[in-house]
Scaffold this motif. Structure first.
Motif, short mmCIF file in Angstrom:
data_model
loop_
_atom_site.label_atom_id
_atom_site.label_comp_id
_atom_site.label_asym_id
_atom_site.label_seq_id
_atom_site.Cartn_x
_atom_site.Cartn_y
_atom_site.Cartn_z
N HIS A 5 60.52 28.43 9.74
CA HIS A 5 59.22 28.00 9.22
C HIS A 5 58.15 28.99 9.62
CE1 HIS A 5 55.37 25.63 9.71
NE2 HIS A 5 55.65 25.48 8.43
N SER A 6 57.30 29.38 8.67
CA SER A 6 56.14 30.21 8.94
C SER A 6 56.57 31.51 9.62
CB SER A 6 55.13 29.42 9.76
OG SER A 6 53.86 30.05 9.78
N PHE A 7 56.01 31.84 10.79
CA PHE A 7 56.40 33.07 11.49
C PHE A 7 57.86 33.03 11.92
CE2 PHE A 7 56.65 35.89 15.20
CZ PHE A 7 56.16 37.07 14.64
N GLY A 8 58.44 31.84 12.00
CA GLY A 8 59.85 31.72 12.36
C GLY A 8 60.78 32.41 11.39
N GLY A 9 60.29 32.72 10.18
CA GLY A 9 61.12 33.46 9.23
C GLY A 9 61.53 34.82 9.76
N LEU A 10 60.66 35.47 10.53
CA LEU A 10 61.00 36.78 11.08
C LEU A 10 62.07 36.67 12.17
CD1 LEU A 10 57.42 38.19 10.96
CD2 LEU A 10 59.40 39.28 9.90
N SER A 11 62.00 35.60 12.96
CA SER A 11 63.05 35.37 13.96
C SER A 11 64.39 35.09 13.28
CB SER A 11 62.66 34.20 14.87
OG SER A 11 61.50 34.51 15.62
N VAL A 12 64.38 34.33 12.20
CA VAL A 12 65.61 34.05 11.46
C VAL A 12 66.18 35.34 10.87
CG1 VAL A 12 66.44 33.01 9.31
CG2 VAL A 12 65.23 31.62 10.99
N ALA A 13 65.31 36.18 10.30
CA ALA A 13 65.79 37.45 9.74
C ALA A 13 66.41 38.32 10.83
CB ALA A 13 64.63 38.19 9.07
N LEU A 14 65.80 38.35 12.01
CA LEU A 14 66.35 39.13 13.12
C LEU A 14 67.73 38.61 13.53
CD1 LEU A 14 66.02 41.26 15.36
CD2 LEU A 14 64.89 39.49 16.74
N ALA A 15 67.86 37.28 13.64
CA ALA A 15 69.16 36.71 14.01
C ALA A 15 70.21 37.00 12.95
CB ALA A 15 69.01 35.20 14.23
N ALA A 16 69.82 36.90 11.67
CA ALA A 16 70.76 37.19 10.58
C ALA A 16 71.16 38.66 10.58
CB ALA A 16 70.15 36.80 9.25
N ASP A 17 70.22 39.53 10.94
CA ASP A 17 70.52 40.96 10.98
C ASP A 17 71.51 41.29 12.09
OD1 ASP A 17 69.76 43.46 9.62
OD2 ASP A 17 69.02 44.09 11.58
N ARG A 18 71.38 40.62 13.23
CA ARG A 18 72.26 40.90 14.37
C ARG A 18 73.61 40.21 14.25
NH1 ARG A 18 68.86 41.32 20.02
NH2 ARG A 18 67.32 42.85 19.30
N PHE A 19 73.62 39.01 13.65
CA PHE A 19 74.86 38.22 13.60
C PHE A 19 75.15 37.70 12.19
CE2 PHE A 19 72.75 37.46 17.77
CZ PHE A 19 73.71 38.02 18.62
N PRO A 20 75.24 38.59 11.20
CA PRO A 20 75.44 38.09 9.82
C PRO A 20 76.71 37.27 9.66
CG PRO A 20 75.87 40.45 9.97
CD PRO A 20 75.23 40.05 11.26
N GLU A 21 77.72 37.57 10.46
CA GLU A 21 78.99 36.85 10.36
C GLU A 21 78.89 35.42 10.86
OE1 GLU A 21 78.74 38.28 14.54
OE2 GLU A 21 78.21 39.11 12.57
N LYS A 22 77.79 35.07 11.52
CA LYS A 22 77.62 33.73 12.07
C LYS A 22 76.58 32.91 11.30
CE LYS A 22 78.99 34.82 16.84
NZ LYS A 22 80.03 33.78 16.98
#
Length: 271
Positions: free
Chosen positions: A86-103
């Motif tokens: 949500h809101s700025f949390g989108g950048l944290s989600v993108a970072l997590a997806a970038d580091r762990f796409p398989e998860k």
């Protein structure tokens, strides 16, 4: 043992809050998702909610997002989760997806800042600040702190008037009171994000994405939400007509239905 097995087999949703907020803002949606049979995790990011760190100890998006990164990294082999930012949390989600796409089964952006895979991660924040300059007529009683010589704020704290009229304007009054009581000073790490390369096509770019447009958002407006969707096309767009910025509080049932629809269609295969 059978109870544990059923728990392990539940689809896992991770809810990520925005600036100045904490896991507490998801209390309605967490309840609804758990009642619908999902396993839900809602971490407090660093120096947010009841996390004991001070903002001065958190210098980068990665450090701020570490509690989320820890959640995703700790998922068992062959398990995936749906990440909701949500809101700025989108950048944290993108970072997590970038580091762990398989998860990551899917990355979902709820009226959230959504980066692309060609621009530096700060791009969507910089464009937003061009349209929303840091003046009282826009940000009202929000407090900004600038370091010496800085052109962007090192931190911000939403003010009660700004929250009531621009973030929570369609929320019940008790949720407005809850929010104004619990918000904490936060950073948007613009300088750090401006120094980083774009998120990768092999990481974040390989993850299925969806965007939930909140049409009555008075802060990240519908026009800006749709600009980000054009800038980084997603697999699915869902609109919630009566949602303000805090859709989890103003329209929790509608948001929950949208999240369940996305989660039910996400791919959890690790093959």
């Amino acid at each position: 043992m059978m109870e544990e097995s059923r728990e392990e087999n539940k689809k896992h949703i991770v809810l990520v809050h925005g600036s100045c907020h904490g896991a507490w803002c998801w209390y309605k949606v967490t309840t609804l998702l758990e009642d619908a049979g999902f396993r839900v995790t809602a971490p407090d990011l660093a120096a947010s909610g009841i996390d004991l760190r001070r903002l001065s100890e958190v210098a980068t998006l990665a450090a701020y997002s570490q509690p989320l990164l820890d959640v995703v990294a700790s998922l068992p082999d062959r398990e995936k989760a749906v990440l909701i930012g949500h809101s700025f949390g989108g950048l944290s989600v993108a970072l997590a997806a970038d580091r762990f796409p398989e998860k990551v089964a899917a990355a979902v952006f709820v009226t959230a800042f959504m980066p692309d895979c060609t621009s530096r991660p700060s791009y969507v924040l910089e464009k937003y600040l061009e349209q929303n300059p840091l003046v009282a007529s826009v940000w009202m009683d929000t407090r900004f702190n600038f370091g010496e010589g800085a052109t962007v704020p090192g931190s911000l704290l939403f003010g009660p008037r700004f929250m009531a009229s621009r973030l929570y304007q369609l929320c019940p009054p008790e949720d407005v009171m809850l929010g104004t009581t619990l918000v904490r000073e936060a950073s948007q790490f613009v300088e750090d994000l401006g120094s980083l390369p774009a998120f990768s096509e092999d990481g974040y770019g390989s993850v299925a994405t969806a965007y939930i447009v909140c049409e009555q958002d008075a802060t990240i407006t519908e026009d800006y939400q749709r600009f980000m969707i054009r800038n980084h096309p997603v697999e699915e767009v869902i609109e919630i007509e009566g949602a303000d910025h805090m859709a989890m509080l103003s329209t929790p049932q509608e948001l929950c239905r949208s999240l369940i629809s996305i989660a039910d269609h996400a791919s959890y295969s690790t093959a």
